[in-house]
Scaffold this motif. Structure first.
Motif: not given
Length: 329
Positions: A176-178, A247-254, A256-261
């Motif tokens: 998971x990416x924070x 990002x594509x090869x992780x399971x999840x991301x958290x 705010x309203x930003x590009x990586x989201x």
């Protein structure tokens, strides 16, 4: 037909342009699409199967006007869609004599520069940004907005990830990416809330990564130094093309309203956005669009009313995370 699409703002804005491009390619495969954007967003455009060309906004407008016009004319565009409304771009398109120039009637300079006008005021609309893009297709005879816009991202051309980063993803844990910051483009969740969430995420079940830009790396360092040792700091280490692949090869991301989201949503992983509930920044207007995308809206003008427990309750039902959680979840 060769169409020029303008989107010279942030990474997330460019991501939300891609469904329009993908849909155009599906219904009119002969269409060629070029995007006028800033160079730092080029990796997003390069990853899409639906975009044929890129023009660097800053490079074009660093030229004398006669050279700007010549540069645009050489592409022989048939139409321009002003998804971003800027007077300099609008003026250039007219002087370059692009035959079909589509803009919004709410911008007075479009009355002079555009020859196809539509009624659209983004700031007062509650329709999603990606849906609003489709309104500019009406002068081309396209009036429908397709369902499941996420099907049209077509982000399939991914950069190779160096082994030092790909090796981090070889794990049985839920990755998971924070992503705590937004380059000040959105309201941000307090770092203490992220710390509380990390405490709730069992280190034996979750592998946590912190991402951010080089600029944000310095800002985040004092906080990152307080985190448990199993949390991996990737701030400032991944250029955008490699971040997309990671990002594509992780399971999840958290975030705010930003590009990586928006990248995470477009790449099809579990995505959770944190949003205020007021116009024009609410989730219905700017939320992530994807097959596994969701968001939480605060009931106040601060994201800090969203608790770590509320976020954890969303995360714990994601994919692999759910099967690891045991009988008490």
């Amino acid at each position: 037909m060769h169409i020029l699409i303008t989107r010279v703002d942030a990474i997330g804005d460019v991501v939300l342009t891609l469904p329009l491009c993908g849909y155009l390619k599906q219904i009119r495969p002969e269409t060629r699409i070029t995007i006028l954007a800033r160079n730092y967003t080029k990796a997003v455009i390069d990853a899409s199967d639906s975009v044929d060309g890129f023009i660097d906004y800053d490079a074009i407008f660093a030229l004398p006007e006669k050279d700007q016009i010549a540069q645009i004319k050489q592409h022989k565009f048939d139409a321009i869609l002003h998804l971003i409304t800027q007077k300099d771009i609008s003026n250039l398109a007219r002087k370059a004599e692009i035959p079909i120039r589509i803009g919004t009637i709410s911008r007075p300079y479009h009355w002079r520069d555009c020859n196809r006008l539509i009624w659209l005021r983004r700031k007062v609309s509650d329709e999603h940004e990606a849906v609003l893009h489709f309104r500019l297709l009406k002068p081309l005879g396209i009036k429908e907005v397709p369902d499941e816009l996420w099907r049209y991202y077509q982000m399939n051309k991914l950069a190779t990830l160096p082994a030092e980063f790909s090796d981090l993803l070889i794990t049985d844990k839920f990755t998971i990416i924070l992503h705590p910051k937004s380059n000040k483009n959105a309201l941000e969740w307090d770092l203490q809330r992220f710390s509380e969430l990390i405490d709730l995420l069992d280190k034996n079940r979750y592998q946590i990564f912190i991402t951010g830009s080089k600029k944000e790396q310095e800002e985040l360092k004092p906080w990152i130094d307080t985190l448990p040792r199993h949390v991996i700091d990737l701030t400032g280490q991944l250029p955008l093309d490699q971040l997309i692949t990671f990002i594509k090869h992780t399971d999840g991301l958290l975030a705010a309203s930003t590009g990586p989201l928006h990248l995470a949503a477009a790449l099809g992983i579990n995505t959770l956005g944190l949003y205020p509930n007021f116009r024009p920044k609410h989730g219905g207007r700017w939320g992530p669009i994807g097959p596994k995308a969701n968001y939480i809206e605060t009931q106040t003008e601060s994201l800090d009313s969203i608790s770590a427990k509320e976020v954890f309750d969303k995360i714990k039902v994601w994919g692999k995370g759910a099967k690891y959680m045991g009988p008490n979840v």
